[in-house]
Design an enzyme around this catalytic site. Structure first.
Site, short mmCIF file in Angstrom:
data_model
loop_
_atom_site.label_atom_id
_atom_site.label_comp_id
_atom_site.label_asym_id
_atom_site.label_seq_id
_atom_site.Cartn_x
_atom_site.Cartn_y
_atom_site.Cartn_z
N LYS A 146 1.71 -3.53 6.63
CA LYS A 146 2.12 -3.72 5.23
C LYS A 146 3.63 -3.57 5.10
O LYS A 146 4.30 -4.34 4.39
CB LYS A 146 1.39 -2.72 4.32
CG LYS A 146 -0.09 -3.03 4.15
CD LYS A 146 -0.28 -4.35 3.42
CE LYS A 146 -1.72 -4.80 3.34
NZ LYS A 146 -1.91 -6.08 2.64
N SER B 115 0.83 -1.21 0.00
CA SER B 115 0.00 0.00 0.00
C SER B 115 0.87 1.25 0.00
O SER B 115 1.95 1.28 0.61
CB SER B 115 -0.86 -0.03 1.27
OG SER B 115 -1.41 1.25 1.52
N TYR C 221 -2.30 -0.23 10.36
CA TYR C 221 -2.53 -0.91 9.07
C TYR C 221 -1.30 -0.76 8.17
O TYR C 221 -0.77 -1.73 7.61
CB TYR C 221 -3.77 -0.32 8.37
CG TYR C 221 -3.78 -0.58 6.88
CD1 TYR C 221 -3.98 -1.86 6.38
CD2 TYR C 221 -3.55 0.46 5.97
CE1 TYR C 221 -3.95 -2.10 5.02
CE2 TYR C 221 -3.53 0.23 4.61
CZ TYR C 221 -3.72 -1.05 4.14
OH TYR C 221 -3.67 -1.29 2.79
#
Ligand code: UD1
Length: 356
Positions: free
Chosen positions: A155, A127, A151
């Site tokens: 990643k 991402s 989050y």
């Protein structure tokens, strides 16, 4: 030779579009998905659009090594695309353990089983959020990383793990794709984004306002240092993201080790520009009010997509109008998401709900 590709999270928004793209290019596709944030209905739609069935679809969690082993033992898997993960930024701060467990431990479980089963080709779903509050745009793959929420950290952690595993296993080939803001839907209107609850992201929220499910959009801040004061993002059509994954699978054998690529268009669009484009395409002006900034948001995130263009001779082709048009078609046909079945051909026109 067409290959068998295992797609984790294959019923989700990006996963389902990627399955269609892979089937359309002769690959056999096996899906693993636990459906915590996706509908099994998407799997039927994939087969319908592609005109041929998935080679297999399993309701399983990627952390479940036993279940994964059974899937690998039942299919001659050549490559894996790993989408299965939690992806809501706000939720990741409220439920960090769940995010690290699914996103990081899930990736580790998958890697372990892939190695056991002698599958060493992986496309990993990363991402642009790994760049955090980047400051200077456009962002290249060498721009500094500084994730600002759990989050994004999951990643980046997965990317680091993949680098370490590639150093240890010289036969491993990994492509990590850092997507910018995937939006839109399949042009058939059969597949699209179906968020559970109140949408956290801009495009699905705008679409739900346009269809009358929500009263108005809150624009999170109009005092950013951008041309109209609202946040600028690099929106990319989900079909371009899907195509990017299919092309990536074809480039896995370019060399061993870990490589990272941006997947964006290089074009920035502000919140108000997106709202205007959506209103024009749908014929439904989108009412909005300006609210305060959202915690954790940044002014501008735009990709430099030149590395992918140079490596794969590939670029995105779909513009903002196509993104809005396809998102609107899906929304109009499914005002309540996949729980509402699409109409038969020649179905309703604007304003009529097929669920109604
Ligand atoms: C976030 C993640 C990104 C992820 C994407 C899709 C970060 C920094 N970014 O992107 O990694 O791929 O979600 O899951 O972690 N906005 C409004 N009103 C709304 C919703 C959004 O004005 O109701 C604005 C936001 O302030 C922002 C823009 O619209 O300027 C886009 O927001 P959003 O769609 O949520 O995506 P990102 O936060 O950019």
């Amino acid at each position: 030779m067409p290959e068998t590709v295992l797609v984790t999270g294959g019923a989700g928004f990006i996963g389902s579009h990627t399955c269609v793209e892979l089937l359309g290019h002769g690959h056999d596709v096996v899906v693993v998905d636990n459906h915590v944030n996706s509908s099994p209905e998407a799997l039927d739609r994939i087969a319908k659009i592609a005109g041929r069935p998935l080679a297999g679809a399993y309701r399983a969690d990627v952390r479940d090594r036993k279940a994964l082993r059974e899937v690998f033992s039942s299919h001659p898997v050549d490559a894996v695309i790993h989408f299965a993960a939690h992806k809501a930024v706000g939720e990741s701060a409220a439920r960090p353990v769940e995010y690290y467990d699914t996103n990081v431990a899930g990736t580790c479980a998958l890697l372990a089983v892939m190695h056991e089963q002698r599958v060493h080709r992986l496309v990993f779903s990363s991402s642009c959020s790994v760049y955090g509050d980047a400051g200077t745009v456009p962002l290249t793959e060498r721009s500094p990383v500084a994730p600002t929420n759990p989050y994004a950290r999951t990643k980046l952690m997965c990317e680091r793990i993949l680098e370490d595993v590639c150093d240890h296993l010289p036969q491993l080939k990994v492509l990590a794709l850092r997507y910018f803001n995937p939006v839109g839907a399949h042009p058939s209107g059969l597949l699209g984004e179906d968020p559970r609850g109140v949408p956290g992201n801009l495009m699905p929220y705008v679409a739900q306002v346009a269809v009358g499910r929500r009263a108005q959009l809150s624009v999170f801040g109009d005092d950013y240092p951008t041309p109209d004061g609202t946040g600028v993002r690099d929106y990319i059509h989900v079909m371009d993201v899907a195509e990017g994954h299919r092309v990536a699978v074809g480039h896995l054998d370019d060399r061993t080790g870990m490589r990272v690529f941006n997947l964006g268009t290089g074009t920035g669009t502000s919140v108000l520009q997106l709202v205007a484009a959506f209103g024009e395409v749908s014929g439904r002006p989108v009412p909005y009010r300006v609210a305060g900034r959202r915690a954790g948001d940044v002014a501008e995130l735009v990709a430099d997509p030149s590395a992918v263009a140079a490596a794969w001779d590939w670029a995105t082709t779909r513009d903002l109008t196509a993104m809005c048009r396809d998102a609107w078609r899906f929304q109009e046909l499914h005002p309540d998401g996949y729980s509402c079945r699409p109409p038969r051909a020649g179905g309703p026109t604007t304003g009529e709900s097929p669920c109604g």
